[in-house]
Each structure stands twice: as C-alpha cells, then as structure tokens.
Design a protein around this motif. Structure first.
Motif, PDB file in Angstrom:
ATOM      1  N   VAL A  41      14.234   9.471   4.804  1.00 18.63           N
ATOM      2  CA  VAL A  41      14.646  10.595   5.646  1.00 18.63           C
ATOM      3  C   VAL A  41      14.480  11.892   4.869  1.00 18.63           C
ATOM      4  O   VAL A  41      14.927  11.997   3.720  1.00 18.63           O
ATOM      5  N   PHE A  42      13.850  12.875   5.507  1.00 17.37           N
ATOM      6  CA  PHE A  42      13.753  14.219   4.948  1.00 17.37           C
ATOM      7  C   PHE A  42      14.621  15.155   5.780  1.00 17.37           C
ATOM      8  O   PHE A  42      14.420  15.281   6.982  1.00 17.37           O
ATOM      9  N   LEU A  43      15.607  15.790   5.137  1.00 21.06           N
ATOM     10  CA  LEU A  43      16.329  16.884   5.769  1.00 21.06           C
ATOM     11  C   LEU A  43      15.506  18.129   5.510  1.00 21.06           C
ATOM     12  O   LEU A  43      15.101  18.380   4.358  1.00 21.06           O
ATOM     13  N   THR A  44      15.201  18.871   6.552  1.00 17.13           N
ATOM     14  CA  THR A  44      14.376  20.064   6.407  1.00 17.13           C
ATOM     15  C   THR A  44      15.065  21.262   7.038  1.00 17.13           C
ATOM     16  O   THR A  44      15.908  21.123   7.918  1.00 17.13           O
ATOM     17  N   SER A  45      14.663  22.429   6.549  1.00 12.61           N
ATOM     18  CA  SER A  45      15.123  23.691   7.103  1.00 12.61           C
ATOM     19  C   SER A  45      13.946  24.658   7.006  1.00 12.61           C
ATOM     20  O   SER A  45      13.594  25.088   5.901  1.00 12.61           O
ATOM     21  N   GLY A  46      13.317  24.933   8.134  1.00  8.63           N
ATOM     22  CA  GLY A  46      12.113  25.751   8.110  1.00  8.63           C
ATOM     23  C   GLY A  46      11.035  25.062   7.289  1.00  8.63           C
ATOM     24  O   GLY A  46      10.702  23.911   7.529  1.00  8.63           O
ATOM     25  N   ARG A  90      11.375  24.298   4.150  1.00  6.25           N
ATOM     26  CA  ARG A  90      12.014  23.723   2.963  1.00  6.25           C
ATOM     27  C   ARG A  90      12.446  22.285   3.249  1.00  6.25           C
ATOM     28  O   ARG A  90      12.761  21.928   4.378  1.00  6.25           O
ATOM     29  N   VAL A  91      12.492  21.506   2.171  1.00  6.81           N
ATOM     30  CA  VAL A  91      12.914  20.117   2.264  1.00  6.81           C
ATOM     31  C   VAL A  91      13.959  19.851   1.184  1.00  6.81           C
ATOM     32  O   VAL A  91      13.844  20.351   0.062  1.00  6.81           O
ATOM     33  N   LEU A  92      14.978  19.095   1.552  1.00 10.04           N
ATOM     34  CA  LEU A  92      16.006  18.706   0.594  1.00 10.04           C
ATOM     35  C   LEU A  92      15.546  17.432  -0.114  1.00 10.04           C
ATOM     36  O   LEU A  92      15.235  16.437   0.533  1.00 10.04           O
ATOM     37  N   LEU A  93      15.483  17.488  -1.444  1.00 11.97           N
ATOM     38  CA  LEU A  93      15.114  16.319  -2.242  1.00 11.97           C
ATOM     39  C   LEU A  93      16.269  15.939  -3.155  1.00 11.97           C
ATOM     40  O   LEU A  93      17.077  16.783  -3.524  1.00 11.97           O
ATOM     41  N   GLN A  94      16.312  14.662  -3.506  1.00 11.00           N
ATOM     42  CA  GLN A  94      17.318  14.176  -4.446  1.00 11.00           C
ATOM     43  C   GLN A  94      16.613  13.769  -5.736  1.00 11.00           C
ATOM     44  O   GLN A  94      15.493  13.275  -5.710  1.00 11.00           O
ATOM     45  N   ARG A  95      17.284  14.008  -6.869  1.00 11.56           N
ATOM     46  CA  ARG A  95      16.767  13.533  -8.148  1.00 11.56           C
ATOM     47  C   ARG A  95      17.411  12.177  -8.422  1.00 11.56           C
ATOM     48  O   ARG A  95      18.623  12.056  -8.563  1.00 11.56           O
ATOM     49  N   ALA A 153      12.827  11.568  -1.510  1.00 14.76           N
ATOM     50  CA  ALA A 153      13.301  11.890  -0.159  1.00 14.76           C
ATOM     51  C   ALA A 153      14.789  12.198  -0.170  1.00 14.76           C
ATOM     52  O   ALA A 153      15.531  11.726  -1.032  1.00 14.76           O
ATOM     53  N   SER A 154      15.213  12.965   0.809  1.00 16.03           N
ATOM     54  CA  SER A 154      16.628  13.300   0.936  1.00 16.03           C
ATOM     55  C   SER A 154      17.480  12.037   0.874  1.00 16.03           C
ATOM     56  O   SER A 154      18.517  12.008   0.215  1.00 16.03           O
ATOM     57  N   ALA A 155      17.042  10.993   1.568  1.00 19.70           N
ATOM     58  CA  ALA A 155      17.715   9.689   1.556  1.00 19.70           C
ATOM     59  C   ALA A 155      16.662   8.629   1.824  1.00 19.70           C
ATOM     60  O   ALA A 155      15.693   8.875   2.547  1.00 19.70           O
ATOM     61  N   ALA A 156      16.845   7.460   1.241  1.00 14.86           N
ATOM     62  CA  ALA A 156      15.900   6.363   1.467  1.00 14.86           C
ATOM     63  C   ALA A 156      16.517   5.059   1.011  1.00 14.86           C
ATOM     64  O   ALA A 156      17.401   5.038   0.151  1.00 14.86           O
ATOM     65  N   GLY A 157      16.026   3.970   1.578  1.00 12.80           N
ATOM     66  CA  GLY A 157      16.483   2.661   1.150  1.00 12.80           C
ATOM     67  C   GLY A 157      15.839   1.561   1.951  1.00 12.80           C
ATOM     68  O   GLY A 157      15.141   1.802   2.946  1.00 12.80           O
TER      69      GLY A 157
END
Length: 165
Positions: free
Chosen positions: A28-33, A35-40, A53-57
């Motif tokens: 899942v990618f959370l996006t805003s315009g 931009r994309v939220l990524l996790q380290r 990705a913002s979330a994955a599994g």
C-alpha cells in the motif's frame, strides 16, 4: 443445476508442472499529490535500512489481497483505510540459490485513496516514516517497489507487469 465441486491439484500433478510456490503479498502506498509516504525497514532481515511501501506484507491463507492490504496498513501504520485503488500486479522473480529455481512472487499494489489516523510506525518493522516526492525517491528504495513508483510517476503503470525475469 447442481454445481460440480471444485477440484484441487494432486501432488503428482503439481510435481509434473513445476512444483514451485507463488508467494502473494499486498503493498500500500499512501500518497498526497506527488508525494508518497515510505517506511524505512528494520528488524525484518529483508531490505533492512531501505525505504519501502507505506505498508506491505504477505497475504495470509484464506485472505484476499485487498483485505491483506487493509490489515497490513492498520498493523504497520496504525491507520484505518477507507478505500484502496488497485495500481498494478507485479509478477517477480527473486534471486535464488544456484541449486534450485528462484522463488516467484506476486505483489498486489494499492494506493490508499483515503484513511483515518496519523501514520506512525506501529509494529516494529520500520524505524522511520517520511514523505518523498515521486521524482526524488531515496537511493535505497526496495528495487521492485521503486520500479512501481517510477512507472506511477511516469503515468505508464500497466495493470500487470513483471520484474526480475
């Protein structure tokens, strides 16, 4: 009219036709315009220290890819997804030992259209969350996820794609 019961493959049939497992995951990618939220990632032994990705599994047995995406987003980010938009499905091959065929995976990618809550690392698999411009992704972005994000930014994301073949 009675419907015939569904059949499953026998072990012998499966052995004659490759005998490999195809492992499903939801991203899942959370996006805003733009931009994309990524996790380290951290503490997973898979791409730790890389942006993902913002979330994955993995999709759990008996679970749909959509339901897995909703569940993973809640578990990893602490947010409730209102609606997901399918982006693409990626059939990919990973590197594997030379004595056997490389594993194959199928990844279902979604974009969160809306969600409730403030995203935060919630399950110990990420040590940071950060918004990035789609045109300026960090150097260490997981390879197959970068591939999807670059196609998304270019406006040329196919319904089905492959990676690593």
């Amino acid at each position: 009219m009675d419907e015939e019961p569904r059949q499953s493959y026998s072990d012998a049939y499966a052995a004659r036709h490759g005998g490999f497992a195809l492992i499903p995951a939801a991203h899942v990618f959370l996006t805003s315009g733009d931009r994309v939220l990524l996790q380290r990632r951290c503490g997973t032994d898979y791409y730790d220290g890389w942006w993902a990705a913002s979330a994955a599994g993995h999709v759990e047995p008996g679970e749909s890819a959509y339901d897995a995406a909703v569940r993973e987003t809640a578990e990893e980010l602490g947010v409730a997804v209102g609606r997901l938009r399918p982006l693409t499905t990626v059939h990919r091959r990973g590197p594997g030992p030379v004595d056997r065929a490389p594993e194959q995976r199928v990844d279902f990618y979604f974009q969160a259209v809306d969600w409730e809550g403030e995203p935060r690392p919630s399950d110990g698999t990420a040590d940071a969350l950060e918004w990035f411009d789609l045109r300026e992704l960090p150097e260490h972005t997981v390879h197959h996820e970068r591939h999807v994000l670059e196609l998304l930014e270019a406006g040329s994301l196919p319904v089905i794609t492959d990676f690593g073949f």
